[in-house]
Design a protein around this motif. Structure first.
Motif, PDB file in Angstrom:
ATOM      1  N   ALA A  52      -3.005  57.532 -26.146  1.00  0.00           N
ATOM      2  CA  ALA A  52      -3.722  58.805 -26.188  1.00  0.00           C
ATOM      3  C   ALA A  52      -5.096  58.691 -25.547  1.00  0.00           C
ATOM      4  O   ALA A  52      -5.622  59.664 -24.999  1.00  0.00           O
ATOM      5  CB  ALA A  52      -3.842  59.283 -27.625  1.00  0.00           C
ATOM      6  N   ALA A  53      -5.688  57.503 -25.606  1.00  0.00           N
ATOM      7  CA  ALA A  53      -7.003  57.316 -25.019  1.00  0.00           C
ATOM      8  C   ALA A  53      -6.942  57.260 -23.500  1.00  0.00           C
ATOM      9  O   ALA A  53      -7.919  57.553 -22.822  1.00  0.00           O
ATOM     10  CB  ALA A  53      -7.632  56.027 -25.555  1.00  0.00           C
ATOM     11  N   TYR A  54      -5.770  56.897 -22.960  1.00  0.00           N
ATOM     12  CA  TYR A  54      -5.622  56.791 -21.517  1.00  0.00           C
ATOM     13  C   TYR A  54      -5.113  58.091 -20.889  1.00  0.00           C
ATOM     14  O   TYR A  54      -5.338  58.350 -19.725  1.00  0.00           O
ATOM     15  CB  TYR A  54      -4.636  55.669 -21.171  1.00  0.00           C
ATOM     16  N   SER A  55      -4.378  58.853 -21.619  1.00  0.00           N
ATOM     17  CA  SER A  55      -3.750  60.039 -21.042  1.00  0.00           C
ATOM     18  C   SER A  55      -3.690  61.150 -22.072  1.00  0.00           C
ATOM     19  O   SER A  55      -3.356  60.918 -23.231  1.00  0.00           O
ATOM     20  CB  SER A  55      -2.327  59.708 -20.571  1.00  0.00           C
ATOM     21  N   PRO A  56      -4.021  62.378 -21.670  1.00  0.00           N
ATOM     22  CA  PRO A  56      -3.935  63.507 -22.590  1.00  0.00           C
ATOM     23  C   PRO A  56      -2.519  64.038 -22.752  1.00  0.00           C
ATOM     24  O   PRO A  56      -2.295  64.983 -23.501  1.00  0.00           O
ATOM     25  CB  PRO A  56      -4.823  64.556 -21.916  1.00  0.00           C
ATOM     26  N   LEU A  57      -1.557  63.441 -22.068  1.00  0.00           N
ATOM     27  CA  LEU A  57      -0.208  63.967 -22.079  1.00  0.00           C
ATOM     28  C   LEU A  57       0.528  63.599 -23.363  1.00  0.00           C
ATOM     29  O   LEU A  57       0.456  62.479 -23.839  1.00  0.00           O
ATOM     30  CB  LEU A  57       0.584  63.420 -20.885  1.00  0.00           C
ATOM     31  N   SER A  58       1.258  64.565 -23.908  1.00  0.00           N
ATOM     32  CA  SER A  58       2.241  64.237 -24.931  1.00  0.00           C
ATOM     33  C   SER A  58       3.518  63.811 -24.212  1.00  0.00           C
ATOM     34  O   SER A  58       3.610  63.891 -22.987  1.00  0.00           O
ATOM     35  CB  SER A  58       2.495  65.449 -25.823  1.00  0.00           C
ATOM     36  N   LEU A  59       4.510  63.361 -24.956  1.00  0.00           N
ATOM     37  CA  LEU A  59       5.733  62.875 -24.346  1.00  0.00           C
ATOM     38  C   LEU A  59       6.930  63.670 -24.833  1.00  0.00           C
ATOM     39  O   LEU A  59       7.010  64.020 -26.006  1.00  0.00           O
ATOM     40  CB  LEU A  59       5.942  61.386 -24.661  1.00  0.00           C
ATOM     41  N   VAL A  60       7.852  63.934 -23.928  1.00  0.00           N
ATOM     42  CA  VAL A  60       9.135  64.554 -24.255  1.00  0.00           C
ATOM     43  C   VAL A  60      10.192  63.467 -24.163  1.00  0.00           C
ATOM     44  O   VAL A  60      10.315  62.803 -23.127  1.00  0.00           O
ATOM     45  CB  VAL A  60       9.472  65.696 -23.280  1.00  0.00           C
ATOM     46  N   THR A  61      10.939  63.243 -25.235  1.00  0.00           N
ATOM     47  CA  THR A  61      11.964  62.193 -25.240  1.00  0.00           C
ATOM     48  C   THR A  61      13.325  62.804 -25.544  1.00  0.00           C
ATOM     49  O   THR A  61      13.437  63.672 -26.410  1.00  0.00           O
ATOM     50  CB  THR A  61      11.646  61.105 -26.279  1.00  0.00           C
ATOM     51  N   ARG A  62      14.319  62.341 -24.853  1.00  0.00           N
ATOM     52  CA  ARG A  62      15.677  62.819 -25.070  1.00  0.00           C
ATOM     53  C   ARG A  62      16.673  61.693 -24.791  1.00  0.00           C
ATOM     54  O   ARG A  62      16.469  60.875 -23.887  1.00  0.00           O
ATOM     55  CB  ARG A  62      16.024  64.006 -24.155  1.00  0.00           C
ATOM     56  N   SER A  63      17.754  61.679 -25.557  1.00  0.00           N
ATOM     57  CA  SER A  63      18.933  60.880 -25.213  1.00  0.00           C
ATOM     58  C   SER A  63      19.886  61.772 -24.440  1.00  0.00           C
ATOM     59  O   SER A  63      19.985  62.971 -24.717  1.00  0.00           O
ATOM     60  CB  SER A  63      19.619  60.356 -26.482  1.00  0.00           C
ATOM     61  N   VAL A  64      20.589  61.194 -23.493  1.00  0.00           N
ATOM     62  CA  VAL A  64      21.506  61.978 -22.671  1.00  0.00           C
ATOM     63  C   VAL A  64      22.829  61.231 -22.534  1.00  0.00           C
ATOM     64  O   VAL A  64      22.853  60.013 -22.377  1.00  0.00           O
ATOM     65  CB  VAL A  64      20.888  62.281 -21.280  1.00  0.00           C
ATOM     66  N   THR A  65      23.925  61.958 -22.631  1.00  0.00           N
ATOM     67  CA  THR A  65      25.266  61.432 -22.370  1.00  0.00           C
ATOM     68  C   THR A  65      25.773  62.102 -21.104  1.00  0.00           C
ATOM     69  O   THR A  65      25.644  63.328 -20.953  1.00  0.00           O
ATOM     70  CB  THR A  65      26.204  61.712 -23.550  1.00  0.00           C
ATOM     71  N   TYR A  66      26.361  61.331 -20.216  1.00  0.00           N
ATOM     72  CA  TYR A  66      26.696  61.871 -18.904  1.00  0.00           C
ATOM     73  C   TYR A  66      27.919  61.151 -18.329  1.00  0.00           C
ATOM     74  O   TYR A  66      28.241  60.023 -18.728  1.00  0.00           O
ATOM     75  CB  TYR A  66      25.511  61.723 -17.946  1.00  0.00           C
ATOM     76  N   PRO A  67      28.601  61.778 -17.382  1.00  0.00           N
ATOM     77  CA  PRO A  67      29.769  61.139 -16.757  1.00  0.00           C
ATOM     78  C   PRO A  67      29.347  60.185 -15.647  1.00  0.00           C
ATOM     79  O   PRO A  67      28.405  60.442 -14.897  1.00  0.00           O
ATOM     80  CB  PRO A  67      30.551  62.330 -16.198  1.00  0.00           C
ATOM     81  N   THR A  68      30.071  59.089 -15.553  1.00  0.00           N
ATOM     82  CA  THR A  68      29.874  58.153 -14.449  1.00  0.00           C
ATOM     83  C   THR A  68      31.221  57.493 -14.171  1.00  0.00           C
ATOM     84  O   THR A  68      32.262  57.961 -14.668  1.00  0.00           O
ATOM     85  CB  THR A  68      28.779  57.115 -14.789  1.00  0.00           C
ATOM     86  N   THR A  69      31.230  56.442 -13.379  1.00  0.00           N
ATOM     87  CA  THR A  69      32.484  55.741 -13.084  1.00  0.00           C
ATOM     88  C   THR A  69      32.289  54.248 -13.269  1.00  0.00           C
ATOM     89  O   THR A  69      31.177  53.719 -13.114  1.00  0.00           O
ATOM     90  CB  THR A  69      32.956  56.007 -11.642  1.00  0.00           C
ATOM     91  N   ASP A  70      33.388  53.557 -13.602  1.00  0.00           N
ATOM     92  CA  ASP A  70      33.298  52.112 -13.780  1.00  0.00           C
ATOM     93  C   ASP A  70      33.486  51.405 -12.441  1.00  0.00           C
ATOM     94  O   ASP A  70      33.551  52.037 -11.379  1.00  0.00           O
ATOM     95  CB  ASP A  70      34.301  51.633 -14.835  1.00  0.00           C
ATOM     96  N   ALA A  71      33.610  50.097 -12.498  1.00  0.00           N
ATOM     97  CA  ALA A  71      33.688  49.299 -11.275  1.00  0.00           C
ATOM     98  C   ALA A  71      34.914  49.614 -10.436  1.00  0.00           C
ATOM     99  O   ALA A  71      34.909  49.407  -9.217  1.00  0.00           O
ATOM    100  CB  ALA A  71      33.673  47.814 -11.636  1.00  0.00           C
ATOM    101  N   ASN A  72      35.964  50.126 -11.073  1.00  0.00           N
ATOM    102  CA  ASN A  72      37.201  50.436 -10.363  1.00  0.00           C
ATOM    103  C   ASN A  72      37.385  51.927 -10.130  1.00  0.00           C
ATOM    104  O   ASN A  72      38.488  52.378  -9.827  1.00  0.00           O
ATOM    105  CB  ASN A  72      38.378  49.862 -11.152  1.00  0.00           C
ATOM    106  N   GLY A  73      36.315  52.693 -10.270  1.00  0.00           N
ATOM    107  CA  GLY A  73      36.347  54.115  -9.957  1.00  0.00           C
ATOM    108  C   GLY A  73      36.887  55.003 -11.055  1.00  0.00           C
ATOM    109  O   GLY A  73      37.058  56.204 -10.837  1.00  0.00           O
ATOM    110  N   ARG A  74      37.161  54.447 -12.225  1.00  0.00           N
ATOM    111  CA  ARG A  74      37.664  55.254 -13.335  1.00  0.00           C
ATOM    112  C   ARG A  74      36.519  55.989 -14.025  1.00  0.00           C
ATOM    113  O   ARG A  74      35.437  55.408 -14.219  1.00  0.00           O
ATOM    114  CB  ARG A  74      38.420  54.390 -14.340  1.00  0.00           C
TER     115      ARG A  74
END
Length: 284
Positions: A52-74
């Motif tokens: 807080a002493a370095y920056s006046p900004l508050s923080l927004v935090t979120r967890s996110v779940t999202y689609p991706t693919t594995d090493a074999n494209g699944r």
């Protein structure tokens, strides 16, 4: 030495005279070529209020779940974290993709925002976001919500990092409407995270040319030479080696990717009836 944000310098600069360990949890100095950084886990955790002493900004935090693919494209589901500056007027910020080091406990995945994580992922994300960055951290497959085998130190880690950027920017548009991404990306990671950073930078360059405005890439203390340096480290390790999980983690991950290669058969390579093995696997 690579250019660094003035805001980051305010956070990193070594104070004049003896360091006040109660107020400075990261100290750094430059010898003209290399930025030397010292971190102390003990006083970092007790000094987050100093943000807080370095920056006046508050923080927004979120967890996110999202689609991706594995090493074999699944297709697979992955998760990660977002830490962004909380602002009341429209402002744009660069994204730092921070790739965390090796984790062996699911509850220490970045999306859990766990202050007991000995890799201080949440604290570092908070620090960088308070300096004026959107910080996104992928849990990686096998961690967070994903129950697949973790592809330890495999190039497919890049998939979960790159896909998190899209998921994070979409979520920010919903939960932090005053925060915009300015299109710039910084990649940073340590240990396994340094490896994940390296392969992400390579994937962005070769598979997504022109899509990302990558400004800097920091691959810190990473196992880049798996078949050379890390092979020698593993073969010469004794009972005092501080990371005995590296070899079984590596073998299990590569077995899950290269299913037609018996050389990576976990049961063939690793003695699984050692005391405590089954109990620890359950706790994961």
């Amino acid at each position: 030495m690579a250019e660094t944000s003035p805001a980051i310098y305010r956070l990193l600069d070594r104070p004049e005279g003896p360091a006040d360990r109660a107020n400075f949890f990261i100290r750094a100095h430059s010898d003209g070529r290399v930025l030397h950084v010292e971190l102390s886990l003990d006083y970092m955790r007790t000094s987050l209020a100093a943000l807080a002493a370095y920056s006046p900004l508050s923080l927004v935090t979120r967890s996110v779940t999202y689609p991706t693919t594995d090493a074999n494209g699944r297709p697979q589901q992955a998760s990660g974290s977002i830490v962004a500056p909380g602002v009341t007027s429209n402002k744009s910020f660069a994204i730092i993709c921070y790739q965390h080091p090796t984790q062996v406990l699911r509850r220490h995945s970045p999306s859990h925002f766990c202050v007991l994580d000995d890799q201080i992922s949440w604290e570092l994300a908070s620090l960088m976001s308070a300096a004026g960055f959107i910080v996104v951290s992928a849990d990686y497959p096998g961690m967070g919500v994903n129950l697949d085998t973790h592809p330890y130190c495999h190039s497919s880690l890049a998939n979960s990092v790159i896909d998190l950027i899209s998921a994070a920017t979409n979520m920010l548009a919903e939960v932090a409407t005053n925060v915009q991404w300015n299109g710039r990306v910084y990649l940073m990671g340590y240990s396994e995270g340094g490896y994940a950073t390296m392969v992400t930078a390579k994937a962005m360059q070769l598979q997504h040319p022109g899509r990302f405005d990558v400004r800097k890439v920091y691959c810190l203390d990473a196992p880049h030479a798996l078949s050379e340096t890390m092979r020698d480290v593993m073969l010469n390790a004794d009972t005092n080696y501080s990371a005995p999980y590296f070899l079984p983690f590596f073998i299990a991950g590569y077995e899950s990717v290269y299913t037609n290669m018996p050389e990576f058969g976990f049961e063939r390579c690793i003695k699984t009836n050692a005391g405590g093995y089954a109990d620890f696997a359950v706790r994961l």
